[in-house]
Design a protein around this motif. Structure first.
Motif, PDB file in Angstrom:
ATOM      1  N   GLY A  29     -44.793   9.516  26.481  1.00 40.29           N
ATOM      2  CA  GLY A  29     -43.876   9.014  27.496  1.00 40.29           C
ATOM      3  C   GLY A  29     -42.429   9.156  27.079  1.00 40.29           C
ATOM      4  O   GLY A  29     -41.552   9.492  27.892  1.00 40.29           O
ATOM      5  N   LEU A  30     -42.139   8.919  25.811  1.00 32.43           N
ATOM      6  CA  LEU A  30     -40.787   9.106  25.301  1.00 32.43           C
ATOM      7  C   LEU A  30     -40.376  10.575  25.375  1.00 32.43           C
ATOM      8  O   LEU A  30     -39.267  10.902  25.792  1.00 32.43           O
ATOM      9  CB  LEU A  30     -40.674   8.591  23.862  1.00 32.43           C
ATOM     10  CG  LEU A  30     -40.771   7.080  23.692  1.00 32.43           C
ATOM     11  CD1 LEU A  30     -40.943   6.718  22.219  1.00 32.43           C
ATOM     12  CD2 LEU A  30     -39.551   6.395  24.289  1.00 32.43           C
ATOM     13  N   GLY A  36     -34.214  16.395  25.237  1.00 28.80           N
ATOM     14  CA  GLY A  36     -33.576  16.838  24.007  1.00 28.80           C
ATOM     15  C   GLY A  36     -34.611  17.129  22.947  1.00 28.80           C
ATOM     16  O   GLY A  36     -35.808  17.151  23.202  1.00 28.80           O
ATOM     17  N   LYS A  37     -34.123  17.315  21.731  1.00 30.86           N
ATOM     18  CA  LYS A  37     -35.003  17.634  20.613  1.00 30.86           C
ATOM     19  C   LYS A  37     -35.687  16.364  20.108  1.00 30.86           C
ATOM     20  O   LYS A  37     -35.038  15.485  19.569  1.00 30.86           O
ATOM     21  CB  LYS A  37     -34.184  18.278  19.499  1.00 30.86           C
ATOM     22  CG  LYS A  37     -33.684  19.672  19.863  1.00 30.86           C
ATOM     23  CD  LYS A  37     -32.731  20.233  18.836  1.00 30.86           C
ATOM     24  CE  LYS A  37     -33.396  20.523  17.524  1.00 30.86           C
ATOM     25  NZ  LYS A  37     -32.499  21.244  16.577  1.00 30.86           N
ATOM     26  N   LEU A  38     -36.987  16.301  20.304  1.00 30.63           N
ATOM     27  CA  LEU A  38     -37.765  15.141  19.877  1.00 30.63           C
ATOM     28  C   LEU A  38     -39.025  15.612  19.161  1.00 30.63           C
ATOM     29  O   LEU A  38     -39.849  16.321  19.741  1.00 30.63           O
ATOM     30  CB  LEU A  38     -38.148  14.272  21.087  1.00 30.63           C
ATOM     31  CG  LEU A  38     -39.044  13.076  20.779  1.00 30.63           C
ATOM     32  CD1 LEU A  38     -38.330  12.079  19.872  1.00 30.63           C
ATOM     33  CD2 LEU A  38     -39.486  12.409  22.067  1.00 30.63           C
ATOM     34  N   ALA A  39     -39.160  15.219  17.911  1.00 31.95           N
ATOM     35  CA  ALA A  39     -40.360  15.523  17.129  1.00 31.95           C
ATOM     36  C   ALA A  39     -41.283  14.312  17.169  1.00 31.95           C
ATOM     37  O   ALA A  39     -40.840  13.191  16.975  1.00 31.95           O
ATOM     38  CB  ALA A  39     -39.985  15.838  15.684  1.00 31.95           C
ATOM     39  N   VAL A  40     -42.568  14.558  17.424  1.00 29.23           N
ATOM     40  CA  VAL A  40     -43.571  13.504  17.353  1.00 29.23           C
ATOM     41  C   VAL A  40     -44.428  13.793  16.123  1.00 29.23           C
ATOM     42  O   VAL A  40     -45.124  14.808  16.074  1.00 29.23           O
ATOM     43  CB  VAL A  40     -44.427  13.430  18.632  1.00 29.23           C
ATOM     44  CG1 VAL A  40     -45.530  12.392  18.472  1.00 29.23           C
ATOM     45  CG2 VAL A  40     -43.553  13.114  19.839  1.00 29.23           C
ATOM     46  N   VAL A  41     -44.337  12.921  15.146  1.00 28.29           N
ATOM     47  CA  VAL A  41     -45.076  13.054  13.898  1.00 28.29           C
ATOM     48  C   VAL A  41     -46.265  12.105  13.993  1.00 28.29           C
ATOM     49  O   VAL A  41     -46.122  10.898  13.802  1.00 28.29           O
ATOM     50  CB  VAL A  41     -44.178  12.721  12.683  1.00 28.29           C
ATOM     51  CG1 VAL A  41     -44.958  12.843  11.382  1.00 28.29           C
ATOM     52  CG2 VAL A  41     -42.936  13.618  12.674  1.00 28.29           C
ATOM     53  N   GLY A  42     -47.428  12.670  14.312  1.00 28.58           N
ATOM     54  CA  GLY A  42     -48.625  11.873  14.537  1.00 28.58           C
ATOM     55  C   GLY A  42     -49.513  11.806  13.311  1.00 28.58           C
ATOM     56  O   GLY A  42     -49.914  12.838  12.776  1.00 28.58           O
ATOM     57  N   THR A  79     -36.890  11.530  16.092  1.00 31.75           N
ATOM     58  CA  THR A  79     -38.253  11.580  15.576  1.00 31.75           C
ATOM     59  C   THR A  79     -39.022  10.301  15.868  1.00 31.75           C
ATOM     60  O   THR A  79     -38.518   9.200  15.642  1.00 31.75           O
ATOM     61  CB  THR A  79     -38.214  11.834  14.048  1.00 31.75           C
ATOM     62  OG1 THR A  79     -37.517  13.068  13.817  1.00 31.75           O
ATOM     63  CG2 THR A  79     -39.607  11.926  13.460  1.00 31.75           C
ATOM     64  N   VAL A  80     -40.253  10.490  16.360  1.00 38.67           N
ATOM     65  CA  VAL A  80     -41.192   9.387  16.560  1.00 38.67           C
ATOM     66  C   VAL A  80     -42.321   9.580  15.556  1.00 38.67           C
ATOM     67  O   VAL A  80     -42.980  10.625  15.550  1.00 38.67           O
ATOM     68  CB  VAL A  80     -41.761   9.380  17.998  1.00 38.67           C
ATOM     69  CG1 VAL A  80     -42.829   8.295  18.145  1.00 38.67           C
ATOM     70  CG2 VAL A  80     -40.655   9.202  19.024  1.00 38.67           C
ATOM     71  N   VAL A  81     -42.533   8.588  14.703  1.00 35.55           N
ATOM     72  CA  VAL A  81     -43.671   8.576  13.788  1.00 35.55           C
ATOM     73  C   VAL A  81     -44.669   7.605  14.392  1.00 35.55           C
ATOM     74  O   VAL A  81     -44.344   6.444  14.622  1.00 35.55           O
ATOM     75  CB  VAL A  81     -43.260   8.112  12.374  1.00 35.55           C
ATOM     76  CG1 VAL A  81     -44.479   8.020  11.460  1.00 35.55           C
ATOM     77  CG2 VAL A  81     -42.212   9.051  11.789  1.00 35.55           C
ATOM     78  N   GLU A  82     -45.881   8.096  14.694  1.00 38.57           N
ATOM     79  CA  GLU A  82     -46.849   7.225  15.355  1.00 38.57           C
ATOM     80  C   GLU A  82     -48.220   7.317  14.707  1.00 38.57           C
ATOM     81  O   GLU A  82     -48.642   8.377  14.277  1.00 38.57           O
ATOM     82  CB  GLU A  82     -46.928   7.507  16.859  1.00 38.57           C
ATOM     83  CG  GLU A  82     -47.501   8.849  17.257  1.00 38.57           C
ATOM     84  CD  GLU A  82     -49.004   8.843  17.437  1.00 38.57           C
ATOM     85  OE1 GLU A  82     -49.663   7.781  17.379  1.00 38.57           O
ATOM     86  OE2 GLU A  82     -49.553   9.930  17.614  1.00 38.57           O
ATOM     87  N   THR A 165     -42.990  -0.267  28.314  1.00 36.09           N
ATOM     88  CA  THR A 165     -42.830  -0.045  26.877  1.00 36.09           C
ATOM     89  C   THR A 165     -41.897   1.119  26.613  1.00 36.09           C
ATOM     90  O   THR A 165     -40.983   1.027  25.786  1.00 36.09           O
ATOM     91  CB  THR A 165     -44.203   0.176  26.216  1.00 36.09           C
ATOM     92  OG1 THR A 165     -45.019  -0.982  26.441  1.00 36.09           O
ATOM     93  CG2 THR A 165     -44.073   0.424  24.727  1.00 36.09           C
ATOM     94  N   VAL A 166     -42.099   2.222  27.315  1.00 34.37           N
ATOM     95  CA  VAL A 166     -41.228   3.389  27.152  1.00 34.37           C
ATOM     96  C   VAL A 166     -39.793   3.020  27.535  1.00 34.37           C
ATOM     97  O   VAL A 166     -38.840   3.342  26.806  1.00 34.37           O
ATOM     98  CB  VAL A 166     -41.741   4.592  27.982  1.00 34.37           C
ATOM     99  CG1 VAL A 166     -40.714   5.716  28.018  1.00 34.37           C
ATOM    100  CG2 VAL A 166     -43.071   5.082  27.416  1.00 34.37           C
TER     101      VAL A 166
END
Length: 183
Positions: A29-30, A36-42, A79-82, A165-166
């Motif tokens: 959702g984010l 823009g530049k968004l990394a999702v580190v799962g 960056t999102v670390v999830e 939440t988002v």
């Protein structure tokens, strides 16, 4: 060393919680909302897919998650670390990452009771995953209120919708005011 990762403009979001608490959905959702530049580190991707590793103390994925997040931030990605990212195994790495980030950092714990976790898990569309990850697994893995030390996390309870939440995270990190990083 304090203040050695990313820039003053980068945003670091840490999303933690039990299995089926909504972490991956919030991260998606984010990404959908942010232009823009968004990394999702799962955690699941790096641990299970990249390394094929079980979640255990001192496992290689812990360092890989930290290094990947640092690389993304230093490359100009928000960056999102999830992941579940249990406090006893991942807490030190996350504490170092949060301390070292130069920009805005927010940590969230999605606090979903076990019964709601089981109900959400049952709605997953992948039958192979449902066959591999059973309710018994979820009960075994479940850790009630597994907060990081120091009170650095904001708790989001099960009553908060995905959209709410988002929206909350977008507001609290002030992403609407941040120009897209394009370096």
């Amino acid at each position: 060393m304090v203040g050695t990762v990313g820039t003053e403009e980068t945003r670091l979001i840490v999303l933690r919680g039990n299995s089926a608490s909504g972490k991956s959905s919030v991260a998606a959702g984010l990404r959908e909302r942010f232009d823009g530049k968004l990394a999702v580190v799962g955690q699941d991707n790096l641990r299970r897919i990249v390394l094929g590793e079980h979640d255990r103390p001192g496992a290689a994925n812990i360092g890989l998650i930290g290094m990947t997040a640092r690389y993304a931030l230093d490359s100009g990605f928000h960056t999102v670390v999830e992941g579940i990212l249990s406090a006893d195994r991942y807490g030190s790495m996350l504490d170092d990452l949060v301390r070292d980030h130069r920009g805005t950092t927010r940590c969230y714990y999605l606090d979903v009771p076990l019964q709601e976790t089981l109900a959400r898990h049952a709605t997953k569309a992948d039958p192979d995953y449902l066959a591999q990850v059973t309710d018994e697994h979820l009960r075994e893995w479940y850790r009630e209120r597994d907060f990081l030390p120091g009170g650095i996390e904001s708790v989001i309870d099960a009553a908060s919708s995905l959209e709410a939440t988002v929206e909350r995270i977008m507001r609290e990190t002030r992403w609407r005011r941040v120009p897209a990083l394009d370096r």
